[in-house]
Each structure stands twice: as C-alpha cells, then as structure tokens.
Scaffold this active site. Structure first.
Site, mmCIF file in Angstrom:
data_model
loop_
_atom_site.group_PDB
_atom_site.id
_atom_site.type_symbol
_atom_site.label_atom_id
_atom_site.label_comp_id
_atom_site.label_asym_id
_atom_site.label_seq_id
_atom_site.Cartn_x
_atom_site.Cartn_y
_atom_site.Cartn_z
ATOM 1 N N CYS A 138 0.980 -1.055 0.089
ATOM 2 C CA CYS A 138 0.152 -0.718 -0.093
ATOM 3 C C CYS A 138 0.537 1.380 0.075
ATOM 4 O O CYS A 138 0.543 2.509 -0.409
ATOM 5 C CB CYS A 138 -0.647 0.282 1.300
ATOM 6 S SG CYS A 138 -2.219 -1.741 1.124
ATOM 7 N N HIS A 144 -3.536 6.905 2.365
ATOM 8 C CA HIS A 144 -3.853 5.224 2.038
ATOM 9 C C HIS A 144 -4.863 5.256 2.188
ATOM 10 O O HIS A 144 -5.717 5.647 3.612
ATOM 11 C CB HIS A 144 -3.071 4.331 2.189
ATOM 12 C CG HIS A 144 -3.187 3.313 1.851
ATOM 13 N ND1 HIS A 144 -3.572 2.699 0.819
ATOM 14 C CD2 HIS A 144 -3.178 1.881 2.520
ATOM 15 C CE1 HIS A 144 -4.397 1.634 0.708
ATOM 16 N NE2 HIS A 144 -3.969 1.557 1.895
ATOM 17 N N ASN A 153 -9.877 -1.025 -0.361
ATOM 18 C CA ASN A 153 -8.758 -0.480 -0.279
ATOM 19 C C ASN A 153 -8.575 -1.156 -1.228
ATOM 20 O O ASN A 153 -7.885 -1.725 -1.616
ATOM 21 C CB ASN A 153 -8.215 -1.110 0.928
ATOM 22 C CG ASN A 153 -6.667 -1.249 1.202
ATOM 23 O OD1 ASN A 153 -6.418 -0.921 0.292
ATOM 24 N ND2 ASN A 153 -6.335 -1.527 2.535
HETATM 25 N N1 ACO Z 1 -18.430 -8.725 9.228
HETATM 26 C C1 ACO Z 1 -19.122 -8.960 9.930
HETATM 27 N N2 ACO Z 1 -17.861 -9.697 11.471
HETATM 28 C C2 ACO Z 1 -16.640 -9.493 10.314
HETATM 29 C C3 ACO Z 1 -15.963 -9.797 9.605
HETATM 30 C C4 ACO Z 1 -16.963 -9.049 8.690
HETATM 31 N N3 ACO Z 1 -16.075 -8.807 7.357
HETATM 32 N N4 ACO Z 1 -14.560 -9.527 9.533
HETATM 33 C C5 ACO Z 1 -14.817 -9.912 10.845
HETATM 34 N N5 ACO Z 1 -15.825 -9.899 11.771
HETATM 35 C C6 ACO Z 1 -15.671 -10.034 13.344
HETATM 36 C C7 ACO Z 1 -14.365 -11.021 13.578
HETATM 37 O O1 ACO Z 1 -14.481 -12.458 13.201
HETATM 38 C C8 ACO Z 1 -15.193 -10.690 14.778
HETATM 39 O O2 ACO Z 1 -15.649 -11.303 15.964
HETATM 40 P P1 ACO Z 1 -14.958 -12.088 17.282
HETATM 41 O O3 ACO Z 1 -15.435 -10.642 18.678
HETATM 42 O O4 ACO Z 1 -16.991 -12.547 17.836
HETATM 43 O O5 ACO Z 1 -14.154 -12.692 17.775
HETATM 44 C C9 ACO Z 1 -15.452 -9.398 15.311
HETATM 45 O O6 ACO Z 1 -15.684 -9.121 13.812
HETATM 46 C C10 ACO Z 1 -13.919 -8.049 15.563
HETATM 47 O O7 ACO Z 1 -13.321 -8.163 14.632
HETATM 48 P P2 ACO Z 1 -11.288 -7.535 14.530
HETATM 49 O O8 ACO Z 1 -10.124 -7.571 12.936
HETATM 50 O O9 ACO Z 1 -11.559 -7.486 16.030
HETATM 51 O O10 ACO Z 1 -12.418 -6.232 13.895
HETATM 52 P P3 ACO Z 1 -11.870 -4.403 13.961
HETATM 53 O O11 ACO Z 1 -12.861 -4.132 14.412
HETATM 54 O O12 ACO Z 1 -10.916 -4.901 14.297
HETATM 55 O O13 ACO Z 1 -11.920 -4.437 12.394
HETATM 56 C C11 ACO Z 1 -10.522 -4.354 10.122
HETATM 57 C C12 ACO Z 1 -11.225 -5.034 11.357
HETATM 58 C C13 ACO Z 1 -11.586 -3.770 9.477
HETATM 59 C C14 ACO Z 1 -9.662 -5.206 9.302
HETATM 60 C C15 ACO Z 1 -9.717 -3.187 11.095
HETATM 61 O O14 ACO Z 1 -8.551 -4.067 11.957
HETATM 62 C C16 ACO Z 1 -8.791 -2.944 10.009
HETATM 63 O O15 ACO Z 1 -8.847 -1.945 9.208
HETATM 64 N N6 ACO Z 1 -7.157 -3.114 10.555
HETATM 65 C C17 ACO Z 1 -6.060 -2.197 9.110
HETATM 66 C C18 ACO Z 1 -5.943 -2.854 8.034
HETATM 67 C C19 ACO Z 1 -5.834 -2.047 7.126
HETATM 68 O O16 ACO Z 1 -5.216 -1.174 7.221
HETATM 69 N N7 ACO Z 1 -4.583 -2.658 5.855
HETATM 70 C C20 ACO Z 1 -4.044 -1.501 5.180
HETATM 71 C C21 ACO Z 1 -2.483 -2.800 5.261
HETATM 72 S S1 ACO Z 1 -3.888 -3.465 3.887
HETATM 73 C C22 ACO Z 1 -2.069 -4.536 2.332
HETATM 74 O O17 ACO Z 1 -1.376 -3.074 2.008
HETATM 75 C C23 ACO Z 1 -2.475 -4.970 0.894
#
Ligand code: ACO
Length: 319
Positions: free
Chosen positions: A114, A241, A271
C-alpha cells in the site's frame, strides 16, 4: 533535493461494482458492520478481460494525454503493484509498449504494497536524477480481487481493484518537496506469491495493522512537514492510503487537524493498495478540488510492513 511536481493525473476503475449488500449474500457479514468498521460501501472488481496491467495502461494513457507531453519526453516508467498479472513482462513494460514510450528509458515494477506509489515515485525521482530526463510516469495499479479468498469475511470486504497514474516533472530545489520511506519486515499482512505451492490469498492481522497505521501515518506526516518547514495549514489536502476511514479519523483527532483536508474515497473504492493514493489524486484534480499551485501531502502505509510520506506541489499549468 531536486523536487518533483505533479503535472497530470489519470485513473481507471474496473467494470464490476460490488456493494456491501452483494458481499452479505456470499459471506457472513452486513452493510452495517462493514460501513461502521471501515467506511467502505462499494468497491470495483476486474471483469474477466481486465487486470492490473489493462487498468494501468488506461490510467497512464489519460495522465500522459493530460500532461500535453509526447511519449518521447517521458524519462522513465515506474509501476507500483502487488497484483501484476505476469511476473514478466512487468506492468511498466506493458505500459511502455502500449503508450509507445521510448525504448532507451527504464521501465520497471515496484512492490511495496500500500506504500507502493510513494516508493515508485522515489524510484522515478532517482532514475531521472541519475539517468537524465525531466518527466517521469508513475502508476499504482491493483487487481486485489484476484488475490483474495472470497470466503474470508475478514479480508474480502476490504479490498478493491483500480489504477491511478501521475506525470511528474523534476523541478527546482525551491519548490516544496519532501519524501520519506521506511520498512520493517513483518508478516502482519501476507499474500502468497507464485513460488509458494498453493499460493495463499491475502491474510491480515487487522488489529496489529490498525495499531501500526495510526502510529505510522502521523509520524510520516510530521517528517515531511518538518523537512519542508511547512505546517498543516500550508497544505491544501492530505491524501492518505484509503484503508479504513477510522484510521484517518483517529489520526485527525490525534493531530488536532482539520478533518476536511483529509481526503476520503474508500466508501466508493475500498482499499486498492498501491492504487489508492493516485486514484485519490486523480479524483481531486478531475473535480477541481485540487487547484494549480496548491501543495499536498500523500501518506502511505501497508504490507511489508512499509510506510512513506511525500509533500509536493500540483503544477499542471507549467507549460
Ligand atoms: N463482517 C462481520 N464480522 C466480521 C467481519 C465482517 N466482514 N470481519 C471480522 N468480523 C468479526 C470478527 O470475527 C470478530 O468477531 P469476534 O469478536 O466474535 O471474534 C469481530 O468482527 C471483530 O473483529 P476485528 O478484526 O477485531 O475487527 P476490527 O474492529 O479490528 O476491524 C479491520 C477489522 C476493519 C480489518 C481493522 O482491523 C482494520 O482496518 N485494520 C487495518 C487494515 C489496514 O489498514 N490494512 C492496510 C494495509 S492492507 C495491504 O497492505 C494490502
């Protein structure tokens, strides 16, 4: 440090639009979860005929046309991608052939996930400085839909495909310009390559990446502001990003900044990794929200882990 100025942009989005509602029919998710956790509402996927290279060619052609330059004036072509359709020819070489760029100039791909567009910009600047030439063509393009596991709800809701391109001019040292890059080898974001048997789709430790992003983003912004002696008030836009709107909101609060300056389009594109910053730049330029003479910051962070920041001026009326 010789500056780069942005003189033209281009963009290309693939033909298939996928909504949160569409995804909720294939994995256990909901529009509400995706929107509140990420700010993403729709994303675009390549059709069967499209890939990262076809998108790159479209975006690059548009940027070149808008620059008013002839292909023979382009000193190098650098493409950032982690989802090239072929190991070789590189996407940059495919762009060289499609646009009829001169054969005696370098064309290569760069993979810094990214942060790739910022890395590719740094490579282009280095090539122009060492090999000669005044104008560089830099592209960020991705077909992440081809690297995802469509059954993994933790990743398939996040990513989209697209391409953005920029034509830069190597300018005078007096024009505001700064560039910072960094890397820390860590597999918090992983995608398998062709050398691995049964190539693994993208996986990510979302929480760890979130923590990394909210630390890297303000740090990169402060570094380039300090390098140019500018303040946030001097910038027309900050183009981060587009991974997650909550990452940007978190940083705006931490910086006590004007959130209006932090451009967001992840609601429409998701993304798109290396394409996200140039696609955003192209939207800003196309809609007139980015005006000639304005100075902007671009901040990237992502897989590798990698990060980068840049401050530069938009100068499409240089001729
Ligand atoms: N729909 C419903 N529930 C979901 C989904 C979904 N799509 N995905 C995960 N969950 C659930 C999980 O299973 C978890 O359930 P549990 O509590 O029963 O275990 C709950 O939601 C919370 O999951 P988390 O992963 O903790 O959710 P979080 O609030 O952290 O959000 C996210 C996840 C959106 C991925 C976030 O962590 C994020 O944006 N991280 C940064 C990503 C990023 O910036 N990437 C950039 C680089 S990518 C690259 O370089 C290719």
């Amino acid at each position: 440090m010789n500056s780069l100025q942005l003189i033209a942009t281009g963009g290309a989005l693939p033909g298939r639009t996928v909504t949160n509602q569409d995804l909720s029919r294939t994995v256990d998710t909901s529009d509400e979860w995706i929107t509140t956790r990420t700010g993403i509402r729709t994303r675009h996927y390549c059709t069967e005929e499209e890939n990262a290279a076809t998108l790159a060619i479209r975006a690059a052609r548009q940027a070149l046309e808008r620059s008013g330059l002839q292909p023979e004036q382009i000193g190098c072509c650098v493409c950032a991608t982690l989802s090239a359709p072929d190991a070789t020819p590189s996407v940059a070489c495919q762009v060289q052939a499609a646009l009829g760029l001169p054969e005696d100039r370098p064309a290569l791909d760069v993979n810094a996930a990214c942060s790739g567009f910022l890395y590719a910009t740094a490579v282009a600047r280095g090539l122009l400085t060492t090999m000669g030439g005044q104008y560089g063509l830099v592209i960020g393009c991705e077909a992440l839909s081809r690297l995802m596991d469509p059954a993994d709800r933790s990743t398939c809701v996040l990513f989209g495909d697209g391409a953005g391109a920029a034509v830069y001019r190597l300018g005078a040292e007096t024009t505001p310009f700064a560039l910072t890059l960094g890397a820390r080898g860590n597999a918090a974001i992983h995608a398998g390559g062709p050398s691995r048997t049964g190539s693994a789709p993208i996986s990510m430790d979302g929480r760890a990446v979130f923590r990394f992003a909210v630390e890297a983003l303000p740090r990169c912004l402060y570094t380039v502001l300090e390098d140019t002696g500018m303040t946030l008030e001097d910038l027309a836009w900050v183009v981060c990003h587009q991974a997650n709107s909550r990452i940007i909101d978190h940083c705006v609060r931490a910086l006590h900044a004007d959130g209006e300056k932090f451009y967001k389009n992840m609601d429409r594109h998701g993304n798109t990794s290396a394409a996200s910053i140039p696609v955003a730049l192209n939207e800003l330029a196309e809609t007139g929200k980015l005006q000639p003479g304005q100075t902007i910051a671009c901040i990237g962070f992502g897989g590798g882990l990698t990060w980068g920041g840049m401050i530069l001026q938009y100068d499409p009326l240089w001729q």
